[in-house]
Design a protein around this motif. Structure first.
Motif, PDB file in Angstrom:
ATOM      1  N   LEU A 131       3.017   6.531  -9.057  1.00  0.00           N
ATOM      2  CA  LEU A 131       2.114   7.109  -8.054  1.00  0.00           C
ATOM      3  C   LEU A 131       1.944   6.160  -6.874  1.00  0.00           C
ATOM      4  O   LEU A 131       1.884   6.602  -5.714  1.00  0.00           O
ATOM      5  CB  LEU A 131       0.754   7.406  -8.684  1.00  0.00           C
ATOM      6  N   VAL A 132       1.851   4.870  -7.154  1.00  0.00           N
ATOM      7  CA  VAL A 132       1.697   3.890  -6.077  1.00  0.00           C
ATOM      8  C   VAL A 132       2.919   3.909  -5.160  1.00  0.00           C
ATOM      9  O   VAL A 132       2.787   3.881  -3.927  1.00  0.00           O
ATOM     10  CB  VAL A 132       1.482   2.478  -6.661  1.00  0.00           C
ATOM     11  N   GLY A 145      -5.882   2.016  -6.093  1.00  0.00           N
ATOM     12  CA  GLY A 145      -6.449   1.667  -4.797  1.00  0.00           C
ATOM     13  C   GLY A 145      -6.134   0.246  -4.376  1.00  0.00           C
ATOM     14  O   GLY A 145      -5.740  -0.001  -3.229  1.00  0.00           O
ATOM     15  N   VAL A 146      -6.284  -0.718  -5.293  1.00  0.00           N
ATOM     16  CA  VAL A 146      -6.028  -2.115  -4.957  1.00  0.00           C
ATOM     17  C   VAL A 146      -4.557  -2.317  -4.592  1.00  0.00           C
ATOM     18  O   VAL A 146      -4.232  -2.940  -3.564  1.00  0.00           O
ATOM     19  CB  VAL A 146      -6.425  -3.032  -6.129  1.00  0.00           C
ATOM     20  N   LEU A 147      -3.660  -1.776  -5.409  1.00  0.00           N
ATOM     21  CA  LEU A 147      -2.229  -1.928  -5.118  1.00  0.00           C
ATOM     22  C   LEU A 147      -1.850  -1.237  -3.816  1.00  0.00           C
ATOM     23  O   LEU A 147      -1.080  -1.788  -3.015  1.00  0.00           O
ATOM     24  CB  LEU A 147      -1.401  -1.369  -6.279  1.00  0.00           C
ATOM     25  N   SER A 148      -2.386  -0.042  -3.592  1.00  0.00           N
ATOM     26  CA  SER A 148      -2.059   0.694  -2.368  1.00  0.00           C
ATOM     27  C   SER A 148      -2.564  -0.028  -1.135  1.00  0.00           C
ATOM     28  O   SER A 148      -1.852  -0.130  -0.122  1.00  0.00           O
ATOM     29  CB  SER A 148      -2.653   2.107  -2.434  1.00  0.00           C
ATOM     30  N   LEU A 149      -3.796  -0.540  -1.191  1.00  0.00           N
ATOM     31  CA  LEU A 149      -4.350  -1.246  -0.037  1.00  0.00           C
ATOM     32  C   LEU A 149      -3.557  -2.510   0.271  1.00  0.00           C
ATOM     33  O   LEU A 149      -3.194  -2.766   1.428  1.00  0.00           O
ATOM     34  CB  LEU A 149      -5.818  -1.594  -0.286  1.00  0.00           C
ATOM     35  N   ILE A 150      -3.284  -3.297  -0.758  1.00  0.00           N
ATOM     36  CA  ILE A 150      -2.580  -4.565  -0.527  1.00  0.00           C
ATOM     37  C   ILE A 150      -1.195  -4.325   0.052  1.00  0.00           C
ATOM     38  O   ILE A 150      -0.826  -4.882   1.103  1.00  0.00           O
ATOM     39  CB  ILE A 150      -2.489  -5.372  -1.837  1.00  0.00           C
ATOM     40  N   PHE A 151      -0.406  -3.475  -0.611  1.00  0.00           N
ATOM     41  CA  PHE A 151       0.977  -3.285  -0.184  1.00  0.00           C
ATOM     42  C   PHE A 151       1.070  -2.511   1.129  1.00  0.00           C
ATOM     43  O   PHE A 151       1.934  -2.807   1.964  1.00  0.00           O
ATOM     44  CB  PHE A 151       1.780  -2.584  -1.282  1.00  0.00           C
ATOM     45  N   VAL A 174       0.132  -5.058   3.887  1.00  0.00           N
ATOM     46  CA  VAL A 174       1.145  -6.103   4.076  1.00  0.00           C
ATOM     47  C   VAL A 174       2.423  -5.516   4.672  1.00  0.00           C
ATOM     48  O   VAL A 174       2.938  -6.002   5.696  1.00  0.00           O
ATOM     49  CB  VAL A 174       1.452  -6.807   2.736  1.00  0.00           C
ATOM     50  N   VAL A 175       2.931  -4.443   4.050  1.00  0.00           N
ATOM     51  CA  VAL A 175       4.177  -3.837   4.531  1.00  0.00           C
ATOM     52  C   VAL A 175       3.967  -3.209   5.902  1.00  0.00           C
ATOM     53  O   VAL A 175       4.815  -3.338   6.797  1.00  0.00           O
ATOM     54  CB  VAL A 175       4.693  -2.795   3.518  1.00  0.00           C
ATOM     55  N   GLY A 176       2.837  -2.526   6.096  1.00  0.00           N
ATOM     56  CA  GLY A 176       2.566  -1.896   7.384  1.00  0.00           C
ATOM     57  C   GLY A 176       2.469  -2.915   8.508  1.00  0.00           C
ATOM     58  O   GLY A 176       2.989  -2.692   9.613  1.00  0.00           O
ATOM     59  N   ILE A 227      -9.913   4.449   6.719  1.00  0.00           N
ATOM     60  CA  ILE A 227      -9.044   5.638   6.636  1.00  0.00           C
ATOM     61  C   ILE A 227      -8.264   5.646   5.330  1.00  0.00           C
ATOM     62  O   ILE A 227      -8.211   6.657   4.616  1.00  0.00           O
ATOM     63  CB  ILE A 227      -8.089   5.675   7.844  1.00  0.00           C
ATOM     64  N   VAL A 228      -7.647   4.515   4.996  1.00  0.00           N
ATOM     65  CA  VAL A 228      -6.817   4.447   3.790  1.00  0.00           C
ATOM     66  C   VAL A 228      -7.672   4.555   2.534  1.00  0.00           C
ATOM     67  O   VAL A 228      -7.335   5.280   1.589  1.00  0.00           O
ATOM     68  CB  VAL A 228      -5.986   3.145   3.785  1.00  0.00           C
ATOM     69  N   ALA A 229      -8.794   3.831   2.497  1.00  0.00           N
ATOM     70  CA  ALA A 229      -9.646   3.823   1.307  1.00  0.00           C
ATOM     71  C   ALA A 229     -10.247   5.196   1.045  1.00  0.00           C
ATOM     72  O   ALA A 229     -10.331   5.642  -0.111  1.00  0.00           O
ATOM     73  CB  ALA A 229     -10.749   2.782   1.456  1.00  0.00           C
TER      74      ALA A 229
END
Length: 296
Positions: free
Chosen positions: A164-165, A80-86, A89-91, A224-226
Motif C-alpha cells: 500500500l505504501v 502514515g509515517v512511511l508515506s510522509l517520510i518517503f 524526501v523523494v518529492g 495536505i498529505v496527512a
C-alpha cells in the motif's frame, strides 16, 4: 468636492458578500451541521437508523476494545509515517533536480504528476496487477530466469502494508514534488550567488538556508498529505480489501463496513469522530500558523 463617505464595515464589498452567502450556508449546514450530527449520535446506540438513546462513552469503549480497530490504527500509523517520510524526501529530491533548469522540464513534471490525476481505485487495481505473483512483476522476473525473485507482498500479512505504501507513494509523490518546486522557485537567486561566493557547498545551502526558508511550504504540504493519509480508503479496497485477514485494515474502511454492512451506525460514527479529531490535530496548528504569518 467633498470626500465620499465610506460605507460601514459590514456593508463594504456588499456584492461579494451577497454572492458568498450560498457557499457560507452550504458550509454551515453540510460541514458544521453534519459534523455536530456525527459527534452527537456517536454517543447513542444507533443501529440501522439513528436513535436518541444516549449511552455515553459506550461506543468509544467498545471501539478501543476491538482488535480490528486497534489493528487499523496501527496500520494507519505505519502507513502514515512511511508515506510522509518517503514522499517528502523523494518529492524534495525530485524538486531539486527539476529546479536545475533541465531540458524537457515540462514533460518530466507532467510524467511525475500524472499519477496524481488518477483515482485511488485505478491506482490500487494497477498495483494489484503489478504485484500479483501469478501475473505481474514477480511472474515476469521468474519467467526471465530470476527464480530467486520473490516479491509477493500482497499475500503476506507482514508485507501487505508496504505494498500500500508503494502504491500511495507512486500516486502522491508527484504532488509533493510540485509543491516543493514552487517553494524552491520562490527562493531569491541572490542567496545562491552569495553561497557560491562564500564557497558553501550546495547541500549545506539546501539544509541550512533553503529548507528553513521553505517552512511554510513544508507545513502546507504536511497538512495536505496527512489529511489524505487519515482518509485513505479507496486504495485499500481496490488492492487488498483490508486483507489478508485484517492485516491492511484502515480506519476509513472500518467506518464504512460498520455503517453500511453491519448496520451499526453508532459504532461507525464513534470511529468517524476519532478520525475527525485526528484530522483537526493537523489542520488546527496549520490554520493558527497561517493566521500568525498573515498578521506579521
Amino acid at each position: 468636492m467633498a470626500n465620499a463617505v465610506r460605507p460601514f464595515g459590514l456593508f463594504r464589498n456588499l456584492n461579494a458578500k451577497i454572492a458568498a452567502i450560498p457557499m457560507v450556508l452550504t458550509v454551515i449546514v453540510v460541514f458544521v451541521g453534519c459534523t455536530l450530527w456525527t459527534v452527537i449520535y456517536s454517543f447513542t446506540d444507533s443501529r440501522l437508523l439513528p436513535s436518541s438513546n444516549f449511552v455515553g462513552l459506550a461506543q468509544y469503549q467498545r471501539l478501543w476494545s476491538t482488535d480490528r480497530w486497534n489493528v487499523s490504527i496501527g496500520n494507519l500509523a505505519t502507513y502514515g509515517v512511511l508515506s510522509l517520510i518517503f514522499s517528502f524526501v523523494v518529492g524534495f529530491i525530485l524538486a531539486v533536480l527539476m529546479d536545475q533548469k533541465i531540458r524537457f522540464e515540462n514533460t518530466f513534471r507532467t510524467i511525475f504528476l500524472y499519477p496524481f490525476a488518477l483515482s485511488f481505485i485505478v491506482t490500487g487495481l494497477v498495483w494489484q496487477w503489478i504485484l500479483d505473483p501469478a501475473l505481474g512483476l514477480p511472474k515476469l522476473a521468474q519467467d526471465m530466469g530470476f527464480t530467486w525473485f520473490n516479491f509477493a507482498l500482497l499475500g503476506n500479512q507482514k508485507t501487505v502494508l508496504y505494498a500500500l505504501v508503494i502504491a500511495g507513494l507512486w500516486q502522491g509523490t508527484g504532488l509533493v514534488m510540485v509543491l516543493m518546486l514552487a517553494g524552491l522557485r520562490g527562493i531569491d537567486g541572490e542567496i545562491w550567488k552569495a553561497s557560491r561566493v562564500d564557497g558553501i557547498p550546495a547541500w549545506r545551502t539546501y539544509i541550512f538556508v533553503v529548507i528553513p526558508m521553505m517552512r511554510g511550504v513544508f507545513v502546507t504540504t504536511l497538512v495536505i498529505v496527512a489529511s489524505g493519509i487519515v482518509r485513505v480508503y479507496d486504495l485499500v479496497v481496490a488492492m487488498t480489501s483490508g486483507g489478508p485477514g485484517f492485516a491492511s485494515e484502515m480506519p476509513a474502511k472500518y467506518v464504512y463496513d460498520f455503517m453500511f454492512q453491519r448496520s451499526n451506525l453508532g459504532q461507525a460514527l464513534a470511529a468517524s469522530t476519532v478520525m475527525l479529531v485526528t484530522v483537526f490535530i493537523f489542520v488546527v496548528p496549520w490554520a493558527l500558523y497561517e493566521f500568525r504569518q498573515k498578521r506579521r
